[in-house]
Write an enzyme that holds these catalytic residues in place. Structure first.
Site, PDB file in Angstrom:
ATOM      1  CB  THR A 187      -3.837 -11.134   1.623  1.00  0.00           C
ATOM      2  OG1 THR A 187      -2.711 -10.317   1.374  1.00  0.00           O
ATOM      3  CG2 THR A 187      -4.347 -10.907   3.033  1.00  0.00           C
ATOM      4  NE  ARG A 215       1.613  -1.497   0.963  1.00  0.00           N
ATOM      5  CZ  ARG A 215       0.753  -2.508   0.896  1.00  0.00           C
ATOM      6  NH1 ARG A 215       0.995  -3.633   1.550  1.00  0.00           N
ATOM      7  NH2 ARG A 215      -0.356  -2.401   0.206  1.00  0.00           N
ATOM      8  CB  VAL A 216       1.465  -1.135   7.158  1.00  0.00           C
ATOM      9  CG1 VAL A 216       0.278  -1.923   7.693  1.00  0.00           C
ATOM     10  CG2 VAL A 216       2.715  -1.442   7.987  1.00  0.00           C
ATOM     11  N   GLY A 217      -0.189  -2.361   4.481  1.00  0.00           N
ATOM     12  CA  GLY A 217      -1.419  -2.282   3.698  1.00  0.00           C
ATOM     13  C   GLY A 217      -2.656  -2.389   4.568  1.00  0.00           C
ATOM     14  CG  ASP A 218      -5.961  -4.375   2.830  1.00  0.00           C
ATOM     15  OD1 ASP A 218      -4.825  -4.631   2.357  1.00  0.00           O
ATOM     16  OD2 ASP A 218      -6.929  -5.148   2.692  1.00  0.00           O
ATOM     17  CB  THR A 238      -7.345 -10.366  -0.757  1.00  0.00           C
ATOM     18  OG1 THR A 238      -6.060 -10.612  -1.326  1.00  0.00           O
ATOM     19  CG2 THR A 238      -8.421 -10.825  -1.709  1.00  0.00           C
ATOM     20  N   GLY A 239      -6.034  -7.791  -2.019  1.00  0.00           N
ATOM     21  CA  GLY A 239      -5.770  -6.918  -3.155  1.00  0.00           C
ATOM     22  C   GLY A 239      -4.993  -5.691  -2.734  1.00  0.00           C
ATOM     23  N   GLY A 241      -3.964  -2.927  -0.971  1.00  0.00           N
ATOM     24  CA  GLY A 241      -4.398  -2.448   0.334  1.00  0.00           C
ATOM     25  C   GLY A 241      -4.657  -0.956   0.400  1.00  0.00           C
TER      26      GLY A 241
HETATM   27  N1  ASP Z   1      -3.963  -6.618   0.856  1.00  0.00           N
HETATM   28  C1  ASP Z   1      -2.546  -6.897   0.871  1.00  0.00           C
HETATM   29  C2  ASP Z   1      -1.797  -5.621   1.095  1.00  0.00           C
HETATM   30  O1  ASP Z   1      -2.128  -4.629   0.503  1.00  0.00           O
HETATM   31  C3  ASP Z   1      -2.043  -7.533  -0.362  1.00  0.00           C
HETATM   32  C4  ASP Z   1      -2.719  -8.789  -0.764  1.00  0.00           C
HETATM   33  O2  ASP Z   1      -3.922  -8.944  -0.647  1.00  0.00           O
HETATM   34  O3  ASP Z   1      -2.018  -9.675  -1.203  1.00  0.00           O
HETATM   35  O4  ASP Z   1      -0.831  -5.639   1.821  1.00  0.00           O
END
Ligand code: ASP
Length: 326
Positions: A187, A215-218, A238-239, A241
């Protein structure tokens, strides 16, 4: 003294203690950092994304605002078919559908976000349009796509042959496990500092590979994937979420900087807030990148392997971050 009067008195006493003028922690302070001088323009991005970060740097050098630079910078990765976690070419969900998330936040504290958008590549630019052209902050799913079409965006097929192949392989191979850093976490979260001394940021992603539909992340959640306070600084994540959302990571980092922590210490504390809820070493990655109004930068991650891009004075560098686990 009757019970009522006693309670009133104790309540008053308590209030006095809580708001005692000698309290050192000022929740509304403008940032406990001494701003020595405006640093030169710069751009920082999560991961090794030299082209995107340099693009942002050039936009800043041409005198454009930090928000313009951030949106134009991340657009490079949104079009990059080799980046399987952002924009076109991003990994699809379990049903083979690519859906994208993005948000932006500018120096005035205004922000916009789009969640789970299909067929639109430049979702950070779309999030900026939500911020500028609608009375809302977030548009999701069909509504976000519809808004994009109304703004003249051309619908595109975001699933490349390569991503389709990888998804089909995943379908066959039921025991697939995402690899930390490599497959699932690229991300792009970017923060820019412009020649007017303003900070703005953008965050854009296709989210976790093979996520559940919807699904939605951070990344598009203001305060989790991105937060900017132009008096203090900004942070991006990033990571995984889900873990960032549970601790409202980017907002936490900015508030910690407001109260005197350096960007580095604030990122480390935000990672600790996640780790203290885990039993032993977690098998996921979360990484933070932050900057304050003095131009100081901090980065920290759970697992090793995180790095960030830093553009200043016409030079872009990739800088490895420290991590909680080596
Ligand atoms: N933070 C992103 C999510 O959880 C994933 C990513 O950082 O690649 O959607």
């Amino acid at each position: 003294m009757n019970r009522r009067k006693f309670l009133d008195k104790s309540y008053l006493g308590l209030t006095t203690i809580l708001v005692a003028p000698e309290a050192t922690f000022n929740l509304r302070n403008k940032g406990n950092i001494h701003i020595s001088k405006n640093p030169n323009i710069y751009a920082i991005s999560t991961w090794n994304v030299p082209e995107a970060n340099m693009k942002a740097g050039k936009v800043l050098e041409n005198g454009f605002s930090a928000i313009e630079a951030a949106v134009k910078g991340v657009a490079y990765e949104e079009s990059n078919l080799l980046n399987t976690t952002v924009g076109m070419g991003g990994a699809p969900d379990r049903d083979g559908i690519v859906s994208l998330d993005a948000c932006v936040m500018n120096h005035t504290g205004n922000c916009g976000a789009v969640l789970a958008v299909e067929n639109i590549t430049h979702v950070a630019a779309l999030a900026k349009e939500v911020m500028e052209k609608t009375p809302h902050v977030i548009l999701a799913g069909k509504g976000a796509r519809q808004f994009a079409l109304e703004q003249g965006y051309t619908p595109e097929n975001l699933l490349t042959e390569q991503s389709k192949k990888a998804w089909k392989k995943w379908l066959k191979n039921g025991n697939y496990k995402p690899e930390i850093n490599v497959e699932n976490h690229d991300t792009i979260g970017m923060i820019c500092f412009d020649s007017s001394g303003n900070l703005s940021g953008a965050c854009t992603t296709s989210g976790l590979a093979y996520k559940m539909s919807g699904r939605v992340g951070d990344s598009p959640i203001i305060g989790s994937g991105l937060y900017i306070d132009n008096n203090v600084g900004g942070a991006v994540a990033t990571g995984l979420g889900e873990e960032v959302i549970k601790t409202v990571g980017s907002f936490l980092i900015v508030e910690l900087m407001r109260n005197g922590l350096s960007p580095q210490k604030a990122c480390e504390e935000a990672v600790s807030r996640i780790l203290e809820k885990q039993k032993g070493k977690p098998n996921f990655q979360v990484a933070y990148l932050a900057t304050n109004k003095n131009g100081e930068i901090g980065a920290y991650s759970i697992q090793k392997g995180f790095s960030y891009s830093f553009y200043k004075n016409k030079v872009n560098k990739n800088i490895p971050s420290n991590s909680a686990y080596k």
